[in-house]
Motif scaffolding. Structure first.
Motif, PDB file in Angstrom:
ATOM      1  N   ALA A  13     -57.913 -19.697   7.032  1.00  0.00           N
ATOM      2  CA  ALA A  13     -58.045 -20.906   7.854  1.00  0.00           C
ATOM      3  C   ALA A  13     -58.342 -22.115   6.968  1.00  0.00           C
ATOM      4  CB  ALA A  13     -59.170 -20.725   8.877  1.00  0.00           C
ATOM      5  N   VAL A  14     -58.024 -23.270   7.485  1.00  0.00           N
ATOM      6  CA  VAL A  14     -58.326 -24.518   6.782  1.00  0.00           C
ATOM      7  C   VAL A  14     -59.724 -24.964   7.208  1.00  0.00           C
ATOM      8  CG1 VAL A  14     -57.681 -26.924   6.442  1.00  0.00           C
ATOM      9  CG2 VAL A  14     -55.901 -25.168   6.686  1.00  0.00           C
ATOM     10  N   MET A  15     -60.637 -24.999   6.248  1.00  0.00           N
ATOM     11  CA  MET A  15     -62.026 -25.352   6.546  1.00  0.00           C
ATOM     12  C   MET A  15     -62.220 -26.864   6.384  1.00  0.00           C
ATOM     13  SD  MET A  15     -62.831 -22.232   7.055  1.00  0.00           S
ATOM     14  CE  MET A  15     -64.588 -22.389   7.401  1.00  0.00           C
ATOM     15  N   CYS A  16     -62.693 -27.505   7.431  1.00  0.00           N
ATOM     16  CA  CYS A  16     -62.973 -28.939   7.371  1.00  0.00           C
ATOM     17  C   CYS A  16     -64.487 -29.119   7.462  1.00  0.00           C
ATOM     18  CB  CYS A  16     -62.293 -29.664   8.537  1.00  0.00           C
ATOM     19  SG  CYS A  16     -60.495 -29.512   8.544  1.00  0.00           S
ATOM     20  N   ARG A  17     -65.032 -29.922   6.557  1.00  0.00           N
ATOM     21  CA  ARG A  17     -66.482 -30.087   6.501  1.00  0.00           C
ATOM     22  C   ARG A  17     -66.855 -31.563   6.412  1.00  0.00           C
ATOM     23  NH1 ARG A  17     -65.474 -26.045   2.582  1.00  0.00           N
ATOM     24  NH2 ARG A  17     -66.066 -23.959   3.309  1.00  0.00           N
ATOM     25  N   GLY A  18     -67.952 -31.907   7.074  1.00  0.00           N
ATOM     26  CA  GLY A  18     -68.496 -33.255   6.907  1.00  0.00           C
ATOM     27  C   GLY A  18     -68.046 -34.226   7.984  1.00  0.00           C
ATOM     28  N   ARG A  19     -67.699 -35.416   7.554  1.00  0.00           N
ATOM     29  CA  ARG A  19     -67.379 -36.495   8.493  1.00  0.00           C
ATOM     30  C   ARG A  19     -65.979 -37.026   8.189  1.00  0.00           C
ATOM     31  NH1 ARG A  19     -70.944 -39.311  10.991  1.00  0.00           N
ATOM     32  NH2 ARG A  19     -69.935 -41.252  10.386  1.00  0.00           N
ATOM     33  N   LEU A  20     -65.079 -36.873   9.156  1.00  0.00           N
ATOM     34  CA  LEU A  20     -63.709 -37.371   8.983  1.00  0.00           C
ATOM     35  C   LEU A  20     -63.626 -38.762   9.601  1.00  0.00           C
ATOM     36  CD1 LEU A  20     -60.829 -37.225   8.114  1.00  0.00           C
ATOM     37  CD2 LEU A  20     -60.361 -35.622   9.971  1.00  0.00           C
ATOM     38  N   ASP A  21     -63.976 -39.780   8.794  1.00  0.00           N
ATOM     39  CA  ASP A  21     -63.876 -41.159   9.274  1.00  0.00           C
ATOM     40  C   ASP A  21     -62.659 -41.823   8.642  1.00  0.00           C
ATOM     41  OD1 ASP A  21     -64.586 -41.954   6.687  1.00  0.00           O
ATOM     42  OD2 ASP A  21     -66.687 -42.312   7.209  1.00  0.00           O
ATOM     43  N   ALA A  22     -62.479 -43.094   8.918  1.00  0.00           N
ATOM     44  CA  ALA A  22     -61.270 -43.785   8.467  1.00  0.00           C
ATOM     45  C   ALA A  22     -61.171 -43.845   6.952  1.00  0.00           C
ATOM     46  CB  ALA A  22     -61.239 -45.201   9.054  1.00  0.00           C
ATOM     47  N   ALA A  23     -62.313 -43.808   6.269  1.00  0.00           N
ATOM     48  CA  ALA A  23     -62.295 -43.871   4.807  1.00  0.00           C
ATOM     49  C   ALA A  23     -61.879 -42.543   4.182  1.00  0.00           C
ATOM     50  CB  ALA A  23     -63.678 -44.281   4.291  1.00  0.00           C
ATOM     51  N   GLN A  24     -61.893 -41.463   4.936  1.00  0.00           N
ATOM     52  CA  GLN A  24     -61.588 -40.127   4.410  1.00  0.00           C
ATOM     53  C   GLN A  24     -60.197 -39.643   4.802  1.00  0.00           C
ATOM     54  OE1 GLN A  24     -63.731 -38.684   2.322  1.00  0.00           O
ATOM     55  NE2 GLN A  24     -65.105 -40.440   2.597  1.00  0.00           N
ATOM     56  N   CYS A  25     -59.462 -40.479   5.506  1.00  0.00           N
ATOM     57  CA  CYS A  25     -58.177 -40.029   6.057  1.00  0.00           C
ATOM     58  C   CYS A  25     -57.128 -39.761   4.989  1.00  0.00           C
ATOM     59  CB  CYS A  25     -57.663 -41.049   7.074  1.00  0.00           C
ATOM     60  SG  CYS A  25     -58.516 -40.866   8.646  1.00  0.00           S
ATOM     61  N   GLU A  26     -57.218 -40.490   3.892  1.00  0.00           N
ATOM     62  CA  GLU A  26     -56.230 -40.277   2.833  1.00  0.00           C
ATOM     63  C   GLU A  26     -56.311 -38.831   2.324  1.00  0.00           C
ATOM     64  OE1 GLU A  26     -54.941 -42.417  -1.354  1.00  0.00           O
ATOM     65  OE2 GLU A  26     -56.302 -43.433   0.029  1.00  0.00           O
ATOM     66  N   LYS A  27     -57.537 -38.356   2.135  1.00  0.00           N
ATOM     67  CA  LYS A  27     -57.741 -36.981   1.661  1.00  0.00           C
ATOM     68  C   LYS A  27     -57.236 -35.974   2.700  1.00  0.00           C
ATOM     69  CE  LYS A  27     -61.687 -35.898  -0.321  1.00  0.00           C
ATOM     70  NZ  LYS A  27     -63.116 -35.533  -0.493  1.00  0.00           N
ATOM     71  N   ALA A  28     -57.560 -36.214   3.951  1.00  0.00           N
ATOM     72  CA  ALA A  28     -57.128 -35.301   5.017  1.00  0.00           C
ATOM     73  C   ALA A  28     -55.606 -35.293   5.155  1.00  0.00           C
ATOM     74  CB  ALA A  28     -57.777 -35.710   6.342  1.00  0.00           C
ATOM     75  N   GLU A  29     -55.023 -36.467   5.085  1.00  0.00           N
ATOM     76  CA  GLU A  29     -53.571 -36.571   5.277  1.00  0.00           C
ATOM     77  C   GLU A  29     -52.824 -35.912   4.116  1.00  0.00           C
ATOM     78  OE1 GLU A  29     -52.223 -40.502   6.164  1.00  0.00           O
ATOM     79  OE2 GLU A  29     -50.451 -39.686   7.176  1.00  0.00           O
ATOM     80  N   ALA A  30     -53.349 -36.054   2.910  1.00  0.00           N
ATOM     81  CA  ALA A  30     -52.696 -35.440   1.745  1.00  0.00           C
ATOM     82  C   ALA A  30     -52.663 -33.915   1.897  1.00  0.00           C
ATOM     83  CB  ALA A  30     -53.438 -35.829   0.473  1.00  0.00           C
ATOM     84  N   PHE A  31     -53.747 -33.331   2.398  1.00  0.00           N
ATOM     85  CA  PHE A  31     -53.811 -31.880   2.578  1.00  0.00           C
ATOM     86  C   PHE A  31     -52.932 -31.449   3.747  1.00  0.00           C
ATOM     87  CE2 PHE A  31     -55.361 -27.796   3.833  1.00  0.00           C
ATOM     88  CZ  PHE A  31     -55.863 -27.207   2.681  1.00  0.00           C
ATOM     89  N   MET A  32     -53.090 -32.103   4.886  1.00  0.00           N
ATOM     90  CA  MET A  32     -52.367 -31.665   6.086  1.00  0.00           C
ATOM     91  C   MET A  32     -50.868 -31.930   5.981  1.00  0.00           C
ATOM     92  SD  MET A  32     -54.899 -32.294   9.288  1.00  0.00           S
ATOM     93  CE  MET A  32     -56.646 -31.972   9.141  1.00  0.00           C
ATOM     94  N   GLY A  33     -50.518 -32.885   5.151  1.00  0.00           N
ATOM     95  CA  GLY A  33     -49.095 -33.157   4.970  1.00  0.00           C
ATOM     96  C   GLY A  33     -48.363 -32.021   4.280  1.00  0.00           C
ATOM     97  N   GLU A  34     -49.105 -31.118   3.658  1.00  0.00           N
ATOM     98  CA  GLU A  34     -48.497 -29.979   2.960  1.00  0.00           C
ATOM     99  C   GLU A  34     -48.461 -28.717   3.818  1.00  0.00           C
ATOM    100  OE1 GLU A  34     -47.175 -30.150  -0.165  1.00  0.00           O
ATOM    101  OE2 GLU A  34     -47.578 -32.298  -0.041  1.00  0.00           O
TER     102      GLU A  34
END
Lengths: 97, 136
Positions: free
Chosen positions: A11-32
């Motif tokens: 599973a893909v583990m998500c931790r912490g706070r996904l706010d607007a400043a963290q979206c680049e990191k999330a999008e880079a991972f989920m885009g793959e």
């Protein structure tokens, strides 16, 4: 602080706070991501509309190949956000017990 | 309590710490702190995104009593009434859904009051969330 990585069970583990400043990191991972995937939100404390946008974009892309995201262990505050956003109808969501 | 934050998404961590510290000092539960953080972030991000050429800081104030009152002041930004009702599609099937517009929709559902004033280039948003704490 937001972290996203594969867990031992796949599973893909998500931790912490996904706010607007963290979206680049999330999008880079989920885009793959390809095929069926489970996002484990056990340790995700918070999500804002910017994070919702990434989930929606990923779900739409995966749906093109008849796949999608399942989101598990969602805390009740994030679950409320999903409900107000109508995400319960377009994602397979399991609340945290 | 009031503080100014640079008009950038990198300010979100400091903005969270600022409001979290004050709400925790008043023993407010997650069920209050979560929507306050979400509304504060959405409003701050709107001010950043809709005013890309403005360089002034954004003033954020928070007060905790029987309700949490948060204000955001944007000097030099364009007028953007966050209280206006906007069409947000939350019922369509996946293939018809489009990202965007959910932020204000969430704010309007999660806070107890939302006000907006704009005059001479100064925009101010004030929202409240009942704290449930009668002793603060």
């Amino acid at each position: 602080m937001f972290e996203i990585e594969y867990g031992d069970g796949g599973a893909v583990m998500c931790r912490g706070r996904l706010d607007a400043a963290q979206c680049e990191k999330a999008e880079a991972f989920m885009g793959e991501l390809e095929g069926e995937n489970t996002l484990d939100f056990t340790d995700l404390e918070y999500i804002s509309s910017a994070g919702l946008g990434i989930l929606l974009k990923t779900q739409k892309r995966l749906a093109g190949s008849s796949a999608g995201l399942k989101i598990i262990n969602v805390n009740n505050h994030i679950y409320d956000v999903f409900r107000y956003s109508g995400f319960h109808a377009i994602f397979d969501i399991e609340a945290k017990e | 309590m009031q503080r100014e934050f640079p008009r950038h998404l990198n300010s979100l961590a400091g903005l969270y710490e600022f409001t979290e510290e004050i709400m925790k000092a008043h023993d407010l539960p997650d069920g209050i702190r979560f929507p306050v953080h979400l509304a504060t972030e959405e409003l701050f991000v709107n001010m950043v995104h809709y005013n890309p050429t403005v360089t002034t800081d954004i003033e954020v104030g928070i007060d905790v009593a029987e309700q949490v009152t948060v204000s955001l002041v944007d000097n030099g930004g364009v007028e953007f009434d966050v209280t206006a009702k906007r069409e947000v599609d939350v019922d369509s099937p996946l293939e018809e859904r489009k990202p965007g517009g959910l932020g204000l929709h969430l704010i309007q559902n999660l806070v107890d009051s939302l006000e907006y004033q704009y005059q001479d280039g100064r925009g101010e948003v004030i929202f409240t969330k009942k704290s449930g704490n009668k002793d603060v």
